[in-house]
Design a protein around this motif. Structure first.
Motif, mmCIF file in Angstrom:
data_model
loop_
_atom_site.group_PDB
_atom_site.id
_atom_site.type_symbol
_atom_site.label_atom_id
_atom_site.label_comp_id
_atom_site.label_asym_id
_atom_site.label_seq_id
_atom_site.Cartn_x
_atom_site.Cartn_y
_atom_site.Cartn_z
ATOM 1 N N LEU A 71 0.821 -1.212 0.000
ATOM 2 C CA LEU A 71 0.000 0.000 0.000
ATOM 3 C C LEU A 71 0.853 1.260 0.000
ATOM 4 O O LEU A 71 0.472 2.281 -0.585
ATOM 5 C CB LEU A 71 -0.932 -0.005 1.214
ATOM 6 N N ARG A 72 1.998 1.226 0.658
ATOM 7 C CA ARG A 72 2.833 2.423 0.746
ATOM 8 C C ARG A 72 3.626 2.679 -0.529
ATOM 9 O O ARG A 72 3.825 3.818 -0.932
ATOM 10 C CB ARG A 72 3.799 2.319 1.933
ATOM 11 N N PHE A 73 4.064 1.607 -1.148
ATOM 12 C CA PHE A 73 4.972 1.797 -2.282
ATOM 13 C C PHE A 73 4.386 1.370 -3.622
ATOM 14 O O PHE A 73 4.811 1.857 -4.660
ATOM 15 C CB PHE A 73 6.277 1.032 -2.025
ATOM 16 N N HIS A 74 3.444 0.440 -3.615
ATOM 17 C CA HIS A 74 2.789 -0.015 -4.842
ATOM 18 C C HIS A 74 3.756 -0.627 -5.845
ATOM 19 O O HIS A 74 3.359 -0.991 -6.939
ATOM 20 C CB HIS A 74 2.054 1.132 -5.550
ATOM 21 N N LYS A 75 5.009 -0.683 -5.489
ATOM 22 C CA LYS A 75 5.981 -1.168 -6.466
ATOM 23 C C LYS A 75 6.817 -2.319 -5.920
ATOM 24 O O LYS A 75 7.146 -3.233 -6.660
ATOM 25 C CB LYS A 75 6.939 -0.038 -6.879
ATOM 26 N N PHE A 76 7.132 -2.235 -4.648
ATOM 27 C CA PHE A 76 8.105 -3.198 -4.151
ATOM 28 C C PHE A 76 7.667 -3.702 -2.783
ATOM 29 O O PHE A 76 7.377 -2.918 -1.898
ATOM 30 C CB PHE A 76 9.480 -2.545 -4.023
ATOM 31 N N CYS A 81 -9.247 -5.485 3.778
ATOM 32 C CA CYS A 81 -9.743 -5.969 5.070
ATOM 33 C C CYS A 81 -10.780 -7.077 4.914
ATOM 34 O O CYS A 81 -10.617 -8.176 5.461
ATOM 35 C CB CYS A 81 -10.322 -4.808 5.879
ATOM 36 N N PHE A 82 -11.856 -6.783 4.192
ATOM 37 C CA PHE A 82 -12.885 -7.801 3.981
ATOM 38 C C PHE A 82 -12.312 -8.963 3.169
ATOM 39 O O PHE A 82 -12.522 -10.138 3.496
ATOM 40 C CB PHE A 82 -14.089 -7.193 3.263
ATOM 41 N N GLY A 83 -11.565 -8.627 2.118
ATOM 42 C CA GLY A 83 -10.962 -9.677 1.300
ATOM 43 C C GLY A 83 -9.942 -10.486 2.071
ATOM 44 O O GLY A 83 -9.871 -11.714 1.939
ATOM 45 N N GLU A 130 -13.330 5.237 -3.715
ATOM 46 C CA GLU A 130 -12.187 4.386 -4.074
ATOM 47 C C GLU A 130 -11.435 3.926 -2.837
ATOM 48 O O GLU A 130 -10.983 2.777 -2.764
ATOM 49 C CB GLU A 130 -11.257 5.152 -5.016
ATOM 50 N N GLN A 131 -11.317 4.819 -1.855
ATOM 51 C CA GLN A 131 -10.652 4.446 -0.610
ATOM 52 C C GLN A 131 -11.458 3.378 0.133
ATOM 53 O O GLN A 131 -10.885 2.432 0.697
ATOM 54 C CB GLN A 131 -10.482 5.684 0.272
ATOM 55 N N LEU A 132 -12.775 3.504 0.126
ATOM 56 C CA LEU A 132 -13.639 2.531 0.788
ATOM 57 C C LEU A 132 -13.534 1.168 0.112
ATOM 58 O O LEU A 132 -13.478 0.125 0.780
ATOM 59 C CB LEU A 132 -15.091 3.032 0.778
ATOM 60 N N VAL A 133 -13.511 1.171 -1.216
ATOM 61 C CA VAL A 133 -13.396 -0.090 -1.958
ATOM 62 C C VAL A 133 -12.046 -0.746 -1.685
ATOM 63 O O VAL A 133 -11.965 -1.963 -1.459
ATOM 64 C CB VAL A 133 -13.582 0.165 -3.471
ATOM 65 N N LEU A 134 -10.964 0.052 -1.701
ATOM 66 C CA LEU A 134 -9.634 -0.502 -1.445
ATOM 67 C C LEU A 134 -9.551 -1.088 -0.038
ATOM 68 O O LEU A 134 -8.998 -2.178 0.161
ATOM 69 C CB LEU A 134 -8.577 0.594 -1.616
ATOM 70 N N ALA A 135 -10.129 -0.384 0.939
ATOM 71 C CA ALA A 135 -10.147 -0.899 2.305
ATOM 72 C C ALA A 135 -10.920 -2.211 2.382
ATOM 73 O O ALA A 135 -10.549 -3.138 3.107
ATOM 74 C CB ALA A 135 -10.756 0.136 3.254
#
Length: 555
Positions: free
Chosen positions: A19-24, A451-453, A442-447
């Motif tokens: 989540l912080r880096f999206h890359k590594f 979390c739910f996933g 979008e933030q709610l879906v990502l959470a």
């Protein structure tokens, strides 16, 4: 259970780093290495990364770096974790090269590659199995336990307990211990010789053989008589001629399953062999059933006429092997009791060991029966179960795995509230009714995905697992569910509760819940830490659910 906290640490580290880096994210390989359960979260994050990558592909402002973006994500999320995972096992197998107490679960080839143990017996055995070879045949399957084809001077009962009859011939079983009665001689049906010729005539794929039991001189036989515990299969016996209309049927065809050519030679340890009965086409197979007292509780071997596909229970490999030199029975019995010896050494490659170890970890069941503190996944959600780990020898001091019931309840409630919010927003946004800003959605879906996933992928697979389950298996899923709590609280406070009065009242509720969490923790802490010791009445008062097994010492 001690692995669970390490697993949770690396699960959260992987989620945070992605989540912080999206890359590594260097921690994928770490939690996958701790426990196989980590692969569910890994696949969840791979799916999330695939969605993000798809969005990157559609972003025209990044057209000049798309290939680099995709390549970096693939290297960081797939290649690097695989290399790390392989690397850990390379170190593991390099350092642990000696035989240990649980080697028997592994194949003969794996055991023979370790220093000591089976390697002391098998190192240097003749590689090619020949007519006249004296061998022990080990089943490739380790279910229910590894065992060897065996016979002894005891016959099947004339009639079984259920009234069915048998051939009353010599018992053939699978025995889970090394024994002189595990030795068999591979005989050429066209010759009387029981010794290896010079030069040896190797047994090849497709050859017809007879198997003579070394200590009793009975031929391995099967016929159209129902097996004792598996009546749908044929009985396997050591043939005895009772002068009745039951001729010997003791010819077997060698089918090397992992062969590289149609005339491949049968190899010690390395070849996986299927023995097919010539007269009936039945396959010699371990049924897995235990025989009654008359069979000394040994495992049943049958002839399976409906055998299909690759089944490890129908595969055998030669484990111990020597070239027979004694034609006479008395001399042969003495020879069979001597250790094997010769001059050929074999080693498995790292990748062969690695793949076998992965397969064993996935398939071997640690518990064959229900444990006192085992539980079902449905009991975990409402915390209807616990696990007792320790009881003081003279007092009521004890250590239990019991969750904080307030945390458990609030986490369940947050999951329900999130689901209701999502199912409310989704159709409304489809109809262009935007109750919340796009970035908030979008933030709610990502959470929800995280979390739910995370809860779903670490919980739902347990319904499909055929293994003994315990409450601690739920801890990774519970962690993701607890992470859902602040997501729901923040959304309700900012986007649902509009007036200051509502928010103030909601804050009071949250404060009350936090106090309840502490009270629950404080009351149950003697069961968590094992101190102080409580009286029987105090322990009885902590039994908040009837299903909890709180230990009370009798005075």
């Amino acid at each position: 259970m001690l692995l669970e906290s390490v697993l949770i640490f690396f699960l959260l580290l992987a989620v945070l780093s992605y989540l912080r880096f999206h890359k590594f994210s260097f921690s994928f390989g770490l939690f996958f290495r701790v426990k196989y359960m980590g692969m569910f979260t890994y696949f969840l994050l791979l799916g999330l990364a695939a969605v993000h990558t798809w969005h990157v592909i559609g972003d025209r402002t990044l057209s000049h770096v798309i290939v680099v973006q995709i390549l970096v994500r693939f290297l960081a999320l797939v290649v690097l974790p695989v290399i790390m995972y392989l690397g850990f096992f390379y170190i593991h197998l390099t350092l642990l090269y000696r035989s240990g107490p649980h080697d028997q679960m592994m194949s003969s080839a794996f055991q023979a590659s370790l220093e000591g143990g089976l390697a002391r017996i098998t190192q240097g055995q003749p590689l090619d199995v020949a007519f006249g070879s004296q061998v022990t045949l080990r089943t490739v399957s380790s279910k229910p336990v590894p065992c060897w084809l065996h016979s002894h001077k005891a016959n099947y009962p004339v009639r079984y307990e259920n009234g069915r009859g048998s051939s009353h011939q010599q018992q053939v079983t699978c025995y889970p211990f090394k024994d002189v009665n595990n030795w068999w001689i591979i005989k050429d049906p066209g010759r009387h010789s029981l010794v290896v010729s010079s030069p040896p005539r190797p047994v090849r794929h497709g050859d017809i053989i007879q198997l003579l039991h070394g200590m009793t001189s009975r031929y391995l036989n099967t016929h159209d008589v129902a097996a004792p515990m598996s009546p749908h299969s044929q009985e396997v016996s050591g043939y005895i001629d009772f002068n009745v209309s039951m001729p010997a049927q003791n010819l077997w065809r060698v089918d090397i399953v992992n062969r590289e050519s149609d005339r491949e030679i049968w190899k010690t340890i390395l070849s996986e062999v299927r023995l097919v009965h010539v007269n009936t086409s039945a396959v010699l197979k371990l049924s897995g059933a235990s025989l009654p007292e008359w069979g000394f509780k040994q495992l049943e071997v049958v002839g399976d006429k409906i055998y299909k596909g690759y089944q490890q229970s129908g595969m055998w490999n030669v484990e111990e092997h020597r070239y027979g030199r004694s034609q006479e029975q008395k001399e042969r019995e003495l020879e069979l009791k001597l250790p094997t010896h010769s001059d050929i050494k074999r080693n498995l490659t790292f990748m062969a060991k690695f793949l076998e170890l992965q397969w064993k970890m996935l398939t071997v069941k640690n518990e064959e029966s229900e444990h006192k503190y085992s539980s079902s996944p449905l009991e975990w959600i409402t915390m209807d179960t616990n696990i007792a780990y320790w009881l003081h020898p003279s007092s009521n001091a004890q250590i239990q795995l019991i969750g904080n019931i307030v945390n458990w309840t609030i986490a369940n409630l947050s999951l329900v509230v999130y689901s209701l919010m999502f199912l409310t927003y989704l159709p409304r946004r489809r109809r262009k009714v935007e109750d919340i800003p796009q970035d908030t959605w979008e933030q709610l879906v990502l959470a929800g995905v995280i979390c739910f996933g995370g809860w779903a992928v670490n919980y739902l697979p347990f319904f499909l697992m055929e293994k003994t389950l315990f409450l601690y298996h739920y801890l990774p899923a519970l962690t993701f569910k607890i992470l859902q709590i602040p997501v729901v609280i923040e959304h309700l406070y900012i986007h649902v509760l509009r007036s200051p009065a509502q928010r103030k009242a909601f804050g009071g509720v949250i404060l009350g819940v936090l106090c309840s969490v502490y009270v629950s923790y404080h009351n149950l802490s003697p069961l968590t830490y094992g101190q102080p010791a409580l009286s029987s009445d105090e322990l009885a008062a902590l039994r908040w659910r009837e299903s909890w097994d709180i230990l009370l010492r009798k005075r």
